[in-house]
Motif scaffolding. Structure first.
Motif, PDB file in Angstrom:
ATOM      1  N   ASP A  37      29.906  37.465  53.389  1.00 59.37           N
ATOM      2  CA  ASP A  37      30.443  37.423  52.025  1.00 59.37           C
ATOM      3  C   ASP A  37      30.790  38.839  51.586  1.00 59.37           C
ATOM      4  OD1 ASP A  37      31.059  37.066  49.385  1.00 59.37           O
ATOM      5  OD2 ASP A  37      29.067  36.355  48.775  1.00 59.37           O
ATOM      6  N   VAL A  38      32.086  39.076  51.365  1.00 59.49           N
ATOM      7  CA  VAL A  38      32.512  40.414  50.917  1.00 59.49           C
ATOM      8  C   VAL A  38      33.165  40.325  49.536  1.00 59.49           C
ATOM      9  CG1 VAL A  38      32.777  41.364  53.237  1.00 59.49           C
ATOM     10  CG2 VAL A  38      34.694  40.151  52.175  1.00 59.49           C
ATOM     11  N   THR A  39      32.654  39.406  48.714  1.00 59.60           N
ATOM     12  CA  THR A  39      33.265  39.173  47.393  1.00 59.60           C
ATOM     13  C   THR A  39      32.420  39.677  46.237  1.00 59.60           C
ATOM     14  OG1 THR A  39      32.236  36.981  47.177  1.00 59.60           O
ATOM     15  CG2 THR A  39      34.374  37.100  48.302  1.00 59.60           C
ATOM     16  N   GLN A  40      31.207  40.153  46.492  1.00 57.39           N
ATOM     17  CA  GLN A  40      30.320  40.561  45.397  1.00 57.39           C
ATOM     18  C   GLN A  40      30.775  41.900  44.800  1.00 57.39           C
ATOM     19  OE1 GLN A  40      27.935  38.486  44.282  1.00 57.39           O
ATOM     20  NE2 GLN A  40      28.746  37.092  45.850  1.00 57.39           N
ATOM     21  N   PRO A  41      31.155  41.925  43.510  1.00 60.59           N
ATOM     22  CA  PRO A  41      31.718  43.145  42.919  1.00 60.59           C
ATOM     23  C   PRO A  41      30.737  44.316  42.846  1.00 60.59           C
ATOM     24  CG  PRO A  41      31.348  41.477  41.228  1.00 60.59           C
ATOM     25  CD  PRO A  41      31.161  40.801  42.550  1.00 60.59           C
ATOM     26  N   ASP A  42      29.426  44.045  42.664  1.00 58.97           N
ATOM     27  CA  ASP A  42      28.475  45.149  42.572  1.00 58.97           C
ATOM     28  C   ASP A  42      28.202  45.791  43.930  1.00 58.97           C
ATOM     29  OD1 ASP A  42      27.192  42.859  43.435  1.00 58.97           O
ATOM     30  OD2 ASP A  42      25.285  43.370  42.502  1.00 58.97           O
ATOM     31  N   ILE A  43      28.793  45.204  44.992  1.00 59.63           N
ATOM     32  CA  ILE A  43      28.704  45.791  46.332  1.00 59.63           C
ATOM     33  C   ILE A  43      30.074  46.243  46.826  1.00 59.63           C
ATOM     34  CG2 ILE A  43      28.090  45.385  48.756  1.00 59.63           C
ATOM     35  CD1 ILE A  43      26.049  43.333  47.788  1.00 59.63           C
ATOM     36  N   MET A  44      31.084  45.422  46.611  1.00 56.57           N
ATOM     37  CA  MET A  44      32.373  45.643  47.259  1.00 56.57           C
ATOM     38  C   MET A  44      33.430  46.296  46.377  1.00 56.57           C
ATOM     39  SD  MET A  44      31.523  44.683  50.152  1.00 56.57           S
ATOM     40  CE  MET A  44      33.119  45.031  50.870  1.00 56.57           C
ATOM     41  N   ALA A  45      33.283  46.267  45.078  1.00 62.32           N
ATOM     42  CA  ALA A  45      34.315  46.846  44.211  1.00 62.32           C
ATOM     43  C   ALA A  45      34.382  48.361  44.372  1.00 62.32           C
ATOM     44  CB  ALA A  45      34.031  46.489  42.751  1.00 62.32           C
ATOM     45  N   ASP A  46      35.578  48.920  44.171  1.00 63.42           N
ATOM     46  CA  ASP A  46      35.730  50.373  44.285  1.00 63.42           C
ATOM     47  C   ASP A  46      34.859  51.121  43.275  1.00 63.42           C
ATOM     48  OD1 ASP A  46      37.524  50.087  46.338  1.00 63.42           O
ATOM     49  OD2 ASP A  46      39.287  50.148  45.029  1.00 63.42           O
ATOM     50  N   ASN A  47      34.614  50.486  42.131  1.00 65.46           N
ATOM     51  CA  ASN A  47      33.786  51.110  41.084  1.00 65.46           C
ATOM     52  C   ASN A  47      32.425  50.430  40.978  1.00 65.46           C
ATOM     53  OD1 ASN A  47      34.706  48.688  40.056  1.00 65.46           O
ATOM     54  ND2 ASN A  47      34.990  49.465  37.964  1.00 65.46           N
ATOM     55  N   SER A  48      31.894  49.973  42.116  1.00 66.00           N
ATOM     56  CA  SER A  48      30.639  49.211  42.100  1.00 66.00           C
ATOM     57  C   SER A  48      29.491  50.015  41.474  1.00 66.00           C
ATOM     58  CB  SER A  48      30.262  48.773  43.520  1.00 66.00           C
ATOM     59  OG  SER A  48      30.055  49.908  44.360  1.00 66.00           O
ATOM     60  N   HIS A  49      29.513  51.330  41.644  1.00 69.83           N
ATOM     61  CA  HIS A  49      28.437  52.151  41.073  1.00 69.83           C
ATOM     62  C   HIS A  49      28.525  52.208  39.553  1.00 69.83           C
ATOM     63  CE1 HIS A  49      31.862  54.861  41.512  1.00 69.83           C
ATOM     64  NE2 HIS A  49      31.299  55.673  40.636  1.00 69.83           N
ATOM     65  N   PHE A  50      29.684  51.888  38.986  1.00 68.09           N
ATOM     66  CA  PHE A  50      29.826  51.837  37.531  1.00 68.09           C
ATOM     67  C   PHE A  50      29.380  50.492  36.970  1.00 68.09           C
ATOM     68  CE2 PHE A  50      32.960  55.372  37.953  1.00 68.09           C
ATOM     69  CZ  PHE A  50      32.403  56.224  37.011  1.00 68.09           C
ATOM     70  N   ILE A  51      29.682  49.422  37.696  1.00 70.61           N
ATOM     71  CA  ILE A  51      29.471  48.094  37.118  1.00 70.61           C
ATOM     72  C   ILE A  51      28.104  47.510  37.416  1.00 70.61           C
ATOM     73  CG2 ILE A  51      31.932  47.594  37.144  1.00 70.61           C
ATOM     74  CD1 ILE A  51      31.539  45.917  39.620  1.00 70.61           C
ATOM     75  N   CYS A  52      27.346  48.118  38.328  1.00 67.27           N
ATOM     76  CA  CYS A  52      25.987  47.618  38.534  1.00 67.27           C
ATOM     77  C   CYS A  52      25.148  47.940  37.298  1.00 67.27           C
ATOM     78  CB  CYS A  52      25.367  48.203  39.797  1.00 67.27           C
ATOM     79  SG  CYS A  52      24.715  49.875  39.640  1.00 67.27           S
ATOM     80  N   GLN A  53      24.030  47.248  37.146  1.00 69.45           N
ATOM     81  CA  GLN A  53      23.208  47.384  35.934  1.00 69.45           C
ATOM     82  C   GLN A  53      22.779  48.825  35.690  1.00 69.45           C
ATOM     83  OE1 GLN A  53      19.768  44.837  35.935  1.00 69.45           O
ATOM     84  NE2 GLN A  53      18.933  45.711  34.046  1.00 69.45           N
TER      85      GLN A  53
END
Length: 308
Positions: A37-53
Protein backbone atom coordinates in the motif's frame (compact mmCIF):
# COMPACT_ATOMS: atom_id res chain seq x y z
CA UNK A 1 10.57 35.49 26.63
CA UNK A 2 11.05 32.73 29.12
CA UNK A 3 8.53 29.94 29.25
CA UNK A 4 6.47 29.26 32.36
CA UNK A 5 6.09 25.79 33.86
CA UNK A 6 2.67 25.13 32.30
CA UNK A 7 3.96 25.90 28.83
CA UNK A 8 7.07 23.80 29.37
CA UNK A 9 4.97 20.87 30.61
CA UNK A 10 2.69 21.15 27.58
CA UNK A 11 5.67 21.07 25.21
CA UNK A 12 7.21 18.10 27.04
CA UNK A 13 3.95 16.18 26.75
CA UNK A 14 3.77 17.00 23.03
CA UNK A 15 7.35 15.83 22.53
CA UNK A 16 6.60 12.56 24.32
CA UNK A 17 3.54 12.09 22.13
CA UNK A 18 5.66 12.75 19.04
CA UNK A 19 7.78 9.69 19.81
CA UNK A 20 4.67 7.58 20.46
CA UNK A 21 3.07 8.83 17.22
CA UNK A 22 6.09 7.83 15.20
CA UNK A 23 6.22 4.37 16.73
CA UNK A 24 2.68 3.98 15.37
CA UNK A 25 3.81 5.53 12.08
CA UNK A 26 6.62 2.97 11.86
CA UNK A 27 4.24 0.06 12.45
CA UNK A 28 1.96 1.54 9.80
CA UNK A 29 4.91 1.45 7.40
CA UNK A 30 5.37 -2.26 8.10
CA UNK A 31 1.72 -2.88 7.27
CA UNK A 32 2.00 -0.85 4.08
CA UNK A 33 5.12 -2.80 3.07
CA UNK A 34 3.35 -6.13 3.60
CA UNK A 35 0.22 -5.04 1.69
CA UNK A 36 2.14 -3.00 -0.95
CA UNK A 37 0.00 0.00 0.00
CA UNK A 38 1.61 3.24 -1.17
CA UNK A 39 -1.45 5.47 -0.71
CA UNK A 40 -1.06 6.65 2.90
CA UNK A 41 -0.46 10.45 2.80
CA UNK A 42 1.39 10.64 6.15
CA UNK A 43 3.97 8.26 4.63
CA UNK A 44 3.92 8.82 0.89
CA UNK A 45 3.00 12.48 0.35
CA UNK A 46 5.78 14.89 -0.59
CA UNK A 47 4.85 16.99 2.46
CA UNK A 48 4.22 14.03 4.78
CA UNK A 49 6.34 15.62 7.52
CA UNK A 50 3.96 18.61 7.50
CA UNK A 51 0.69 16.72 7.56
CA UNK A 52 1.49 14.12 10.21
CA UNK A 53 0.19 14.93 13.70
CA UNK A 54 3.59 15.92 15.07
CA UNK A 55 4.42 17.99 12.00
CA UNK A 56 1.26 20.03 12.48
CA UNK A 57 2.16 20.66 16.14
CA UNK A 58 5.74 21.52 15.25
CA UNK A 59 4.69 24.10 12.69
CA UNK A 60 2.33 25.74 15.20
CA UNK A 61 5.07 26.50 17.74
CA UNK A 62 5.91 30.13 18.47
CA UNK A 63 9.62 30.33 19.24
CA UNK A 64 10.89 32.52 22.10
CA UNK A 65 14.59 32.88 21.47
CA UNK A 66 17.57 31.66 19.47
CA UNK A 67 17.99 28.56 21.64
CA UNK A 68 14.39 27.50 20.95
CA UNK A 69 14.92 28.08 17.23
CA UNK A 70 18.08 25.99 17.23
CA UNK A 71 16.49 22.99 18.94
CA UNK A 72 13.24 23.11 16.98
CA UNK A 73 15.05 23.57 13.66
CA UNK A 74 17.13 20.45 14.39
CA UNK A 75 13.98 18.49 15.21
CA UNK A 76 12.29 19.76 12.07
CA UNK A 77 15.22 18.81 9.84
CA UNK A 78 15.52 15.35 11.41
CA UNK A 79 11.76 14.85 11.20
CA UNK A 80 11.66 15.77 7.50
CA UNK A 81 14.60 13.48 6.67
CA UNK A 82 13.05 10.59 8.60
CA UNK A 83 9.82 10.91 6.59
CA UNK A 84 11.72 11.22 3.30
CA UNK A 85 13.87 8.13 3.88
CA UNK A 86 10.87 6.21 5.18
CA UNK A 87 8.99 6.94 1.96
CA UNK A 88 11.98 5.94 -0.17
CA UNK A 89 12.47 2.72 1.76
CA UNK A 90 8.80 1.74 1.49
CA UNK A 91 8.80 2.32 -2.27
CA UNK A 92 12.00 0.29 -2.60
CA UNK A 93 10.49 -2.60 -0.62
CA UNK A 94 7.26 -2.58 -2.64
CA UNK A 95 9.24 -2.48 -5.93
CA UNK A 96 11.52 -5.29 -4.67
CA UNK A 97 14.68 -3.17 -5.05
CA UNK A 98 15.61 -2.45 -1.45
CA UNK A 99 19.22 -2.57 -0.25
CA UNK A 100 20.81 -2.91 3.16
CA UNK A 101 22.15 0.66 3.10
CA UNK A 102 18.60 2.00 2.76
CA UNK A 103 17.59 0.29 5.99
CA UNK A 104 20.72 1.66 7.68
CA UNK A 105 20.00 5.19 6.45
CA UNK A 106 16.42 5.01 7.68
CA UNK A 107 17.59 3.67 11.04
CA UNK A 108 20.09 6.54 11.36
CA UNK A 109 17.31 9.03 10.55
CA UNK A 110 15.05 7.54 13.24
CA UNK A 111 17.83 7.78 15.82
CA UNK A 112 18.67 11.36 14.77
CA UNK A 113 15.03 12.36 15.23
CA UNK A 114 14.71 10.84 18.70
CA UNK A 115 18.08 12.38 19.66
CA UNK A 116 16.95 15.86 18.54
CA UNK A 117 13.72 15.50 20.52
CA UNK A 118 15.63 14.34 23.59
CA UNK A 119 18.05 17.30 23.38
CA UNK A 120 15.11 19.74 23.36
CA UNK A 121 13.50 17.93 26.31
CA UNK A 122 16.72 18.18 28.33
CA UNK A 123 16.95 21.89 27.51
CA UNK A 124 13.35 22.47 28.62
CA UNK A 125 13.81 20.45 31.82
CA UNK A 126 16.87 22.55 32.63
CA UNK A 127 14.78 25.70 32.31
CA UNK A 128 11.98 24.19 34.38
CA UNK A 129 14.33 23.23 37.21
CA UNK A 130 15.44 26.86 37.45
CA UNK A 131 11.93 28.28 37.79
CA UNK A 132 10.90 29.41 41.26
CA UNK A 133 8.24 27.03 42.60
CA UNK A 134 6.23 29.62 44.53
CA UNK A 135 6.00 32.38 41.95
CA UNK A 136 6.59 30.65 38.63
CA UNK A 137 9.24 33.20 37.72
CA UNK A 138 12.74 32.22 36.63
CA UNK A 139 14.96 32.08 39.71
CA UNK A 140 18.35 33.30 40.75
CA UNK A 141 20.24 30.38 39.25
CA UNK A 142 18.80 31.04 35.79
CA UNK A 143 19.88 34.68 35.97
CA UNK A 144 23.33 33.70 37.23
CA UNK A 145 23.79 31.27 34.34
CA UNK A 146 22.42 33.50 31.58
CA UNK A 147 23.68 36.92 32.66
CA UNK A 148 26.95 37.07 30.70
CA UNK A 149 25.19 36.07 27.49
CA UNK A 150 22.37 38.54 28.12
CA UNK A 151 24.94 41.31 28.46
CA UNK A 152 26.46 40.37 25.09
CA UNK A 153 23.07 39.96 23.41
CA UNK A 154 21.87 43.38 24.62
CA UNK A 155 24.20 45.25 22.25
CA UNK A 156 23.76 47.79 20.74
CA UNK A 157 21.35 48.56 23.58
CA UNK A 158 22.39 48.82 27.22
CA UNK A 159 21.52 46.31 29.93
CA UNK A 160 20.09 47.48 33.25
CA UNK A 161 19.36 45.71 36.54
CA UNK A 162 16.29 46.79 38.48
CA UNK A 163 16.16 45.35 42.00
CA UNK A 164 12.72 45.50 43.66
CA UNK A 165 12.11 44.87 47.35
CA UNK A 166 8.64 44.80 48.93
CA UNK A 167 8.38 47.46 51.63
CA UNK A 168 7.73 46.18 55.16
CA UNK A 169 7.06 42.64 53.97
CA UNK A 170 7.81 41.30 57.46
CA UNK A 171 4.82 43.31 58.67
CA UNK A 172 2.63 41.53 56.09
CA UNK A 173 3.78 38.12 57.33
CA UNK A 174 3.47 39.08 61.01
CA UNK A 175 0.01 40.64 60.57
CA UNK A 176 -1.66 38.34 58.07
CA UNK A 177 0.44 35.17 58.27
CA UNK A 178 2.91 33.54 55.92
CA UNK A 179 0.22 32.01 53.72
CA UNK A 180 -1.05 35.48 52.88
CA UNK A 181 2.56 36.55 52.44
CA UNK A 182 2.87 33.82 49.81
CA UNK A 183 -0.28 35.12 48.14
CA UNK A 184 1.34 38.55 47.93
CA UNK A 185 4.53 37.13 46.39
CA UNK A 186 2.60 35.09 43.83
CA UNK A 187 0.37 38.03 42.92
CA UNK A 188 3.33 40.38 42.51
CA UNK A 189 5.08 37.84 40.29
CA UNK A 190 1.95 37.43 38.17
CA UNK A 191 1.59 41.20 37.86
CA UNK A 192 5.22 41.60 36.88
CA UNK A 193 4.74 39.05 34.11
CA UNK A 194 1.77 41.06 32.86
CA UNK A 195 3.44 44.46 33.18
CA UNK A 196 6.93 43.79 31.84
CA UNK A 197 7.50 44.59 28.20
CA UNK A 198 9.38 42.82 25.42
CA UNK A 199 12.83 43.94 26.54
CA UNK A 200 12.15 43.37 30.26
CA UNK A 201 12.47 39.99 32.03
CA UNK A 202 11.39 39.42 35.64
CA UNK A 203 13.13 37.07 38.10
CA UNK A 204 12.50 36.16 41.70
CA UNK A 205 15.88 36.66 43.30
CA UNK A 206 15.01 35.52 46.82
CA UNK A 207 12.69 36.33 49.71
CA UNK A 208 10.72 39.45 48.81
CA UNK A 209 13.29 40.61 46.23
CA UNK A 210 12.64 40.59 42.50
CA UNK A 211 14.92 41.57 39.63
CA UNK A 212 13.95 42.99 36.27
CA UNK A 213 16.54 42.86 33.50
CA UNK A 214 15.90 45.77 31.12
CA UNK A 215 17.35 46.36 27.68
CA UNK A 216 17.05 49.94 26.46
CA UNK A 217 19.07 52.85 25.06
CA UNK A 218 19.44 55.39 27.84
CA UNK A 219 19.57 55.76 31.61
CA UNK A 220 16.43 57.90 31.47
CA UNK A 221 14.47 55.25 29.57
CA UNK A 222 15.56 52.61 32.07
CA UNK A 223 14.62 54.87 34.97
CA UNK A 224 11.19 55.44 33.42
CA UNK A 225 10.73 51.67 33.12
CA UNK A 226 11.62 51.21 36.79
CA UNK A 227 9.34 54.04 37.84
CA UNK A 228 6.47 52.62 35.78
CA UNK A 229 6.71 49.25 37.50
CA UNK A 230 6.98 50.77 40.98
CA UNK A 231 3.90 52.90 40.38
CA UNK A 232 1.88 50.00 38.95
CA UNK A 233 2.73 47.89 41.99
CA UNK A 234 1.69 50.66 44.37
CA UNK A 235 -1.63 51.17 42.56
CA UNK A 236 -2.66 47.51 42.42
CA UNK A 237 -4.51 45.96 45.37
CA UNK A 238 -3.84 42.29 45.96
CA UNK A 239 -6.92 40.22 46.87
CA UNK A 240 -6.80 37.49 49.52
CA UNK A 241 -9.45 35.48 51.36
CA UNK A 242 -10.46 38.22 53.79
CA UNK A 243 -9.98 41.34 51.70
CA UNK A 244 -7.26 43.20 49.85
CA UNK A 245 -3.69 44.25 50.61
CA UNK A 246 -1.85 47.20 49.18
CA UNK A 247 1.92 47.02 48.90
CA UNK A 248 4.69 49.28 47.72
CA UNK A 249 8.23 48.51 46.63
CA UNK A 250 11.54 50.30 46.76
CA UNK A 251 13.76 49.83 43.74
CA UNK A 252 17.37 50.36 42.78
CA UNK A 253 18.46 50.47 39.17
CA UNK A 254 21.86 50.64 37.49
CA UNK A 255 23.40 50.18 34.05
CA UNK A 256 25.63 47.15 33.63
CA UNK A 257 29.04 48.12 32.33
CA UNK A 258 30.93 46.27 29.58
CA UNK A 259 32.13 42.83 30.79
CA UNK A 260 30.91 43.60 34.30
CA UNK A 261 29.86 40.69 36.52
CA UNK A 262 26.34 40.24 37.81
CA UNK A 263 27.49 40.56 41.43
CA UNK A 264 29.21 43.90 40.78
CA UNK A 265 26.25 45.43 38.98
CA UNK A 266 23.77 43.95 41.43
CA UNK A 267 25.76 45.44 44.29
CA UNK A 268 25.19 48.93 42.89
CA UNK A 269 21.49 48.29 42.41
CA UNK A 270 21.30 46.99 45.97
CA UNK A 271 23.04 50.07 47.38
CA UNK A 272 20.69 52.32 45.43
CA UNK A 273 17.69 50.39 46.72
CA UNK A 274 19.02 50.53 50.29
CA UNK A 275 19.33 54.31 50.01
CA UNK A 276 15.71 54.42 48.91
CA UNK A 277 14.72 52.42 51.99
CA UNK A 278 16.66 54.79 54.20
CA UNK A 279 15.04 57.90 52.73
CA UNK A 280 11.38 56.93 52.84
CA UNK A 281 10.65 53.77 50.77
CA UNK A 282 8.16 53.53 47.89
CA UNK A 283 10.58 55.01 45.39
CA UNK A 284 12.95 54.18 42.56
CA UNK A 285 16.63 55.11 42.84
CA UNK A 286 19.24 55.18 40.08
CA UNK A 287 22.98 54.66 40.68
CA UNK A 288 25.52 55.35 37.93
CA UNK A 289 28.94 53.75 37.51
CA UNK A 290 30.49 56.49 39.69
CA UNK A 291 28.20 55.46 42.57
CA UNK A 292 26.18 58.68 42.29
CA UNK A 293 22.60 58.02 43.45
CA UNK A 294 19.58 59.82 42.02
CA UNK A 295 15.91 59.68 42.86
CA UNK A 296 13.68 59.06 39.85
CA UNK A 297 11.17 61.90 39.90
CA UNK A 298 7.55 60.82 40.01
CA UNK A 299 6.34 63.80 37.99
CA UNK A 300 8.47 63.85 34.85
CA UNK A 301 10.48 60.65 35.08
CA UNK A 302 13.81 62.47 35.15
CA UNK A 303 16.32 61.48 37.81
CA UNK A 304 17.86 64.13 39.95
CA UNK A 305 20.67 63.88 42.50
CA UNK A 306 19.56 62.78 45.92
CA UNK A 307 21.15 65.87 47.45
CA UNK A 308 19.25 68.22 45.14
Amino acid sequence: MIKDTKEIDAILIALNKSIDAHYKWLVKMFRCAVSSDVTQPDIMADNSHFICQFGQWLNSQSLHNEDDCSYVNKINAAHEKMHLLGKELLLAIVDNRSHLWQFDSFQDALLAFTSAVMDYKIYLLSIRSNIDVLTGLPGRRMLDESFDQQLLDAEPLNLYILLLDIDRFKHVNDTYGHLVGDVVLRALASNLLAWTRYDEVAYRYGGEEFIIIIRTKTDEQASLAGLRLCQLIGQKKIPYADGEIGITVTAGITRVQHEETLDTALGRADRAMYQGKQTGRNRCMFMDEREQISLVDSNDGISYPLSA
